[in-house]
Design a protein around this motif. Sequence first.
Motif, PDB file in Angstrom:
ATOM      1  N   ASP A  46       7.201  39.958  -1.834  1.00  0.00           N
ATOM      2  CA  ASP A  46       8.451  39.824  -2.629  1.00  0.00           C
ATOM      3  C   ASP A  46       9.313  41.093  -2.562  1.00  0.00           C
ATOM      4  O   ASP A  46      10.486  41.145  -2.708  1.00  0.00           O
ATOM      5  CB  ASP A  46       8.084  39.509  -3.846  1.00  0.00           C
ATOM      6  CG  ASP A  46       7.620  37.991  -4.178  1.00  0.00           C
ATOM      7  OD1 ASP A  46       7.955  37.309  -3.231  1.00  0.00           O
ATOM      8  OD2 ASP A  46       7.161  37.765  -5.202  1.00  0.00           O
ATOM      9  N   GLU A  47       8.278  42.134  -2.236  1.00  0.00           N
ATOM     10  CA  GLU A  47       8.819  43.736  -2.337  1.00  0.00           C
ATOM     11  C   GLU A  47       9.918  43.802  -1.252  1.00  0.00           C
ATOM     12  O   GLU A  47      10.531  44.885  -1.224  1.00  0.00           O
ATOM     13  CB  GLU A  47       7.833  44.821  -2.469  1.00  0.00           C
ATOM     14  CG  GLU A  47       7.044  44.871  -1.315  1.00  0.00           C
ATOM     15  CD  GLU A  47       6.067  43.950  -1.005  1.00  0.00           C
ATOM     16  OE1 GLU A  47       5.123  44.075  -0.096  1.00  0.00           O
ATOM     17  OE2 GLU A  47       5.934  42.797  -1.862  1.00  0.00           O
ATOM     18  N   LYS A  49      11.409  40.854   0.801  1.00  0.00           N
ATOM     19  CA  LYS A  49      12.290  40.182   0.900  1.00  0.00           C
ATOM     20  C   LYS A  49      13.391  40.101  -0.570  1.00  0.00           C
ATOM     21  O   LYS A  49      14.603  39.804  -0.327  1.00  0.00           O
ATOM     22  CB  LYS A  49      11.865  38.698   0.821  1.00  0.00           C
ATOM     23  CG  LYS A  49      11.240  38.330  -0.320  1.00  0.00           C
ATOM     24  CD  LYS A  49      10.619  36.688   0.037  1.00  0.00           C
ATOM     25  CE  LYS A  49       9.781  36.292  -1.330  1.00  0.00           C
ATOM     26  NZ  LYS A  49       9.262  34.896  -0.979  1.00  0.00           N
ATOM     27  N   GLY A  50      12.846  40.857  -1.380  1.00  0.00           N
ATOM     28  CA  GLY A  50      13.816  40.676  -2.590  1.00  0.00           C
ATOM     29  C   GLY A  50      14.504  41.961  -2.759  1.00  0.00           C
ATOM     30  O   GLY A  50      15.780  41.841  -3.421  1.00  0.00           O
ATOM     31  N   SER A  51      14.168  42.864  -2.047  1.00  0.00           N
ATOM     32  CA  SER A  51      15.143  44.226  -2.484  1.00  0.00           C
ATOM     33  C   SER A  51      15.956  45.026  -1.396  1.00  0.00           C
ATOM     34  O   SER A  51      16.350  46.011  -1.481  1.00  0.00           O
ATOM     35  CB  SER A  51      14.010  45.186  -3.256  1.00  0.00           C
ATOM     36  OG  SER A  51      13.309  45.601  -2.207  1.00  0.00           O
ATOM     37  N   LYS A  52      15.621  44.369   0.004  1.00  0.00           N
ATOM     38  CA  LYS A  52      16.061  45.019   0.947  1.00  0.00           C
ATOM     39  C   LYS A  52      16.847  43.883   1.882  1.00  0.00           C
ATOM     40  O   LYS A  52      16.852  42.548   1.886  1.00  0.00           O
ATOM     41  CB  LYS A  52      14.870  45.420   1.936  1.00  0.00           C
ATOM     42  CG  LYS A  52      14.162  46.494   1.412  1.00  0.00           C
ATOM     43  CD  LYS A  52      12.952  46.923   2.305  1.00  0.00           C
ATOM     44  CE  LYS A  52      12.535  48.367   2.041  1.00  0.00           C
ATOM     45  NZ  LYS A  52      11.899  48.082   0.630  1.00  0.00           N
ATOM     46  N   THR A  53      17.913  44.335   2.654  1.00  0.00           N
ATOM     47  CA  THR A  53      18.736  43.426   3.414  1.00  0.00           C
ATOM     48  C   THR A  53      17.981  43.552   4.684  1.00  0.00           C
ATOM     49  O   THR A  53      17.161  44.354   5.196  1.00  0.00           O
ATOM     50  CB  THR A  53      20.095  44.306   3.802  1.00  0.00           C
ATOM     51  OG1 THR A  53      19.971  45.386   4.224  1.00  0.00           O
ATOM     52  CG2 THR A  53      20.792  44.330   2.372  1.00  0.00           C
ATOM     53  N   ASP A  56      18.389  46.717   6.638  1.00  0.00           N
ATOM     54  CA  ASP A  56      17.543  47.678   5.994  1.00  0.00           C
ATOM     55  C   ASP A  56      16.167  47.712   6.789  1.00  0.00           C
ATOM     56  O   ASP A  56      15.463  48.371   7.151  1.00  0.00           O
ATOM     57  CB  ASP A  56      17.510  47.617   4.618  1.00  0.00           C
ATOM     58  CG  ASP A  56      18.703  48.223   3.911  1.00  0.00           C
ATOM     59  OD1 ASP A  56      19.566  48.965   4.432  1.00  0.00           O
ATOM     60  OD2 ASP A  56      18.771  47.681   2.825  1.00  0.00           O
TER      61      ASP A  56
END
Length: 203
Positions: A46-47, A49-53, A56
């Motif tokens: 999740d860390e 896929k949730g916060s990065k494009t 990135d």
Amino acid sequence: MFNKIELGYKYGELEPYIDALTLETHYAKHLQTYVNNLNDLLKDYDEIKGSKTLEDILSNINNIPESIRQGVINQGGGVENHNFYFSILSPSPKKAPDGKLLEAINNKFGSFEEMKEKINKASIAHFGSGWGWLVIDENKELEVITTTNQNSPLSINKKPLLTIDVWEHAYYLKYKNVRADYVKNIWNVIDWSKIEKIYESYI
């Protein structure tokens, strides 16, 4: 979750240069498979896929856990490269650049036609599956490169401006084994108005 882009054109609208069946198969099946595989690969991360494009992620690929890194290169590159490829095509394209991008092309390659020939040669000669690219490097200089399989220029600190997909699935139904005809014809649907906007966002 990552997904494929929405096409700005219908499957048949890039004919006769890219046929409808190839485009539908390429977009709805090949690209969708990369999307499905990438999301499955990252389902427990999740860390990531949730916060990065995806840009990135591929730009900082060494930060991805080693156990899934090659999978992300393969599947994530498959999504990013294809999304970019489909995004710069148009049934009513601007056929050549002008302004700052044309000036940069002339300074680097001598002329627009010489740049096209350089990209054509690199794309046609590339061994096996991969991509021909016009990129901008870390010094904001233009460069023609190829990448193998689904490797992204982002992972070697280069920003894509234009790409030609030279995997056989991009052209084989129409052009069979004659990659050179596909490479030469695709210029008829590459939209330089879109590429100019990308370039201007980088300089």
